[in-house]
Design a protein around this motif. Sequence first.
Motif, PDB file in Angstrom:
ATOM      1  N   ARG A 265     -16.934  27.127   5.854  1.00 28.11           N
ATOM      2  CA  ARG A 265     -15.795  25.873   6.026  1.00 28.11           C
ATOM      3  C   ARG A 265     -16.663  24.748   6.297  1.00 28.11           C
ATOM      4  N   SER A 266     -18.086  24.798   6.012  1.00 32.30           N
ATOM      5  CA  SER A 266     -18.697  23.601   6.322  1.00 32.30           C
ATOM      6  C   SER A 266     -19.283  22.978   4.959  1.00 32.30           C
ATOM      7  N   VAL A 267     -19.315  21.509   4.756  1.00 30.16           N
ATOM      8  CA  VAL A 267     -20.257  21.013   3.943  1.00 30.16           C
ATOM      9  C   VAL A 267     -21.414  20.270   4.781  1.00 30.16           C
ATOM     10  N   VAL A 268     -22.443  20.370   3.880  1.00 28.29           N
ATOM     11  CA  VAL A 268     -23.899  19.867   4.585  1.00 28.29           C
ATOM     12  C   VAL A 268     -24.110  18.684   3.770  1.00 28.29           C
ATOM     13  N   ILE A 269     -24.586  17.527   4.748  1.00 31.29           N
ATOM     14  CA  ILE A 269     -25.164  16.442   4.002  1.00 31.29           C
ATOM     15  C   ILE A 269     -26.608  16.283   4.442  1.00 31.29           C
ATOM     16  N   VAL A 270     -27.470  16.056   3.518  1.00 31.95           N
ATOM     17  CA  VAL A 270     -29.120  15.702   3.912  1.00 31.95           C
ATOM     18  C   VAL A 270     -29.233  14.390   3.443  1.00 31.95           C
TER      19      VAL A 270
ATOM     20  N   ILE B   9     -30.344  16.230   8.775  1.00 31.54           N
ATOM     21  CA  ILE B   9     -29.279  16.921   7.993  1.00 31.54           C
ATOM     22  C   ILE B   9     -28.119  17.138   8.726  1.00 31.54           C
ATOM     23  N   SER B  10     -26.766  16.992   8.131  1.00 31.28           N
ATOM     24  CA  SER B  10     -25.568  17.006   9.322  1.00 31.28           C
ATOM     25  C   SER B  10     -24.920  18.080   8.670  1.00 31.28           C
ATOM     26  N   PHE B  11     -24.230  18.795   9.652  1.00 31.11           N
ATOM     27  CA  PHE B  11     -23.361  19.986   9.496  1.00 31.11           C
ATOM     28  C   PHE B  11     -21.946  19.617   9.736  1.00 31.11           C
ATOM     29  N   ALA B  12     -21.220  19.610   8.950  1.00 33.01           N
ATOM     30  CA  ALA B  12     -19.528  19.143   9.316  1.00 33.01           C
ATOM     31  C   ALA B  12     -18.763  20.296   8.934  1.00 33.01           C
ATOM     32  N   ARG B  13     -18.004  20.632   9.775  1.00 33.09           N
ATOM     33  CA  ARG B  13     -17.229  21.918   9.664  1.00 33.09           C
ATOM     34  C   ARG B  13     -15.629  21.458   9.806  1.00 33.09           C
ATOM     35  N   ALA B  14     -15.040  21.875   8.855  1.00 30.68           N
ATOM     36  CA  ALA B  14     -13.510  21.831   9.065  1.00 30.68           C
ATOM     37  C   ALA B  14     -13.017  20.247   9.331  1.00 30.68           C
ATOM     38  N   VAL B  15     -13.656  19.313   8.608  1.00 29.93           N
ATOM     39  CA  VAL B  15     -13.299  17.895   8.549  1.00 29.93           C
ATOM     40  C   VAL B  15     -11.872  17.579   8.759  1.00 29.93           C
ATOM     41  N   SER B  16     -11.674  16.594   9.464  1.00 33.05           N
ATOM     42  CA  SER B  16     -10.213  16.280   9.704  1.00 33.05           C
ATOM     43  C   SER B  16      -9.106  17.147  10.160  1.00 33.05           C
ATOM     44  N   THR B  17      -9.744  18.439  10.535  1.00 39.50           N
ATOM     45  CA  THR B  17      -8.572  19.311  11.455  1.00 39.50           C
ATOM     46  C   THR B  17      -8.927  19.377  12.657  1.00 39.50           C
TER      47      THR B  17
END
Lengths: 244, 244
Positions: free
Chosen positions: A219-224, A190-198
Motif C-alpha cells: 500500500r506504499s508509494v516511495v518518493i526519492v 527517501i520517503s515512504f508514504a503508506r495508505a495516503v489520505s486514509t
Amino acid sequence: MTGWLAVAGLGPGADDLVTPEVQAALAEATDIVGYIPYVARVAPRPGLRLHPSDNRVELDRARAALDMAAAGRRVVVVSSGDPGVFAMASALFEALEGAPPPDFDIRILPGITAMLAAAAALGAPLGHDFCAINLSDNLKPWALIEQRLRLAAKADFAMALYNPRSKSRPEGFARALDILREECGPDRLISFARAVSTPEQALNTVTLAEARPDMADMRSVVIVGNSATRRVGHWVYTPRSAAP
Amino acid sequence: MTGWLAVAGLGPGADDLVTPEVQAALAEATDIVGYIPYVARVAPRPGLRLHPSDNRVELDRARAALDMAAAGRRVVVVSSGDPGVFAMASALFEALEGAPPPDFDIRILPGITAMLAAAAALGAPLGHDFCAINLSDNLKPWALIEQRLRLAAKADFAMALYNPRSKSRPEGFARALDILREECGPDRLISFARAVSTPEQALNTVTLAEARPDMADMRSVVIVGNSATRRVGHWVYTPRSAAP
C-alpha cells in the motif's frame, strides 16, 4: 439504451479526493467493473451491478467492460488513483486493439494519483523534474527497471516508485535500494508514504543509508528526492531551482 | 481567529475536476492568493479578499501568504493543476526556510495536474514509466534540460513536457524537438494538448518528424510517447508491458 464506458480514477482513498466528474459518472452508471478493493469503494444502490475481479486479470476485465458497453450498459471501470498511471486505462486500449471499433462513447476520467497525494502529504518532494517508475516486474524485465533507476539518478530526477514491494518478489525492492544508494549516495532523502489520505496514513522520511526494504509494503508509494531535496520543519521539499 | 494556510490545486480548468477537498478550503477561506488567471477562477463572495499577483513573483507571494496566515487569516494559495508539480508548493517551503517556524496549520491540497488531464483526453500515453520535465530555463540552465531529455530518452520513459514554449525563449522548444528527434527517431509519437478540459481544448498527435515548435504555446502540455506508444482509433496509448 445507449451504452458508454468510462475508466475512472477514484483517487488515493479519501472521498473528498474523488473529482465531481468521477462522482457524476458513478451516479449514472449501471455497472461498476474493477479490482475487488476498488469496487468496494463504490456505494451500492438499487439497480447498480458490481463486477469485482481479482488482480492480474486486467485484459479480461477490460474486454468484459467493452462487451457490456456494446450491449448498452453504462459502465465505469474503476481504478485507484489515476486510471492512466499504472492502472486500467492502458489495459482498456490493449483490449480495444483486438476488438471491433466501438460504436459507443469511451472516456478516461483522471484522478489524484498516489504519488501526488503522497507528495502533498509530505510537502513538495516532486517540485522539480521527476519520474514515475513501476517497480513491479510482472510486465517488464528486472534489468529494465534497474537501468531506468540508474538513468533517472544520473538525470537527477526525483522519483516516485509505485508497487515497491509485493509478497511474490520481496527481494526486488532491496535491490532497488542498493542501486539507489550506489547512484545517489547515503544522504539522499527517501520517503515512504503508506495508505495516503486514509485513516491508516503513515509517512516516514529517512536517508538512503537508513532505508530498509520493510519500510514499504503493497500500500506504499516511495518518493526519492533529487540531489537538492531537503527538510524544512517536518516537511520534505524539492526546490524549484536545479541543485547548485 | 486561528489562521491557516492551504496551497491548493485547481486542476487544469474544468470545475468538475476541482476536488471536494479544495472546494471546501475555498469555501472557508478569507483570502485567496495566486497568479492572476488562477485567482480569477475563484468565485468572489462577500468577505473574501482576492490577492492576484503577476508571474515570477512566487517567493514574494508565498511570504505574503505566510504573513497573512500568521495574522490569523485563512489563506488559500491557488495553483493551476497540482500545487506540487511546477507550482506554488515548493515556493512556499522555500519561503518557510527563512521564516520563524509557523504556529498555524499548513496543508498542501493535491489537484489534477495538466499531464494527467492531457493523458486522459488523449487515451493513456503515460500508461508505463514516465517523467515530467519543465522546459522553462528560468530556474535551471538549458544544458541540464538537454541532458535530462537525452537521459529520459535513453531510459525509454514517456515524457510530459511542461511550459514548452514562452514568448521570452521561443527557440528552446525547437531545440528540444531536435534533441528528441536525435534520440527517439522520426516515427515517435508526440501529442500537443492545449487548454485541456476547457472549451478551448485542442489535441494534436503527430510523429516527431512532423512536429513543429508552433504546435505548442504557453497553454500546452506536450506528451512524448515511449518506443511502444501507439494509436488505436483516435486514441494514443502506451502499453503496460515494456517494448518488445
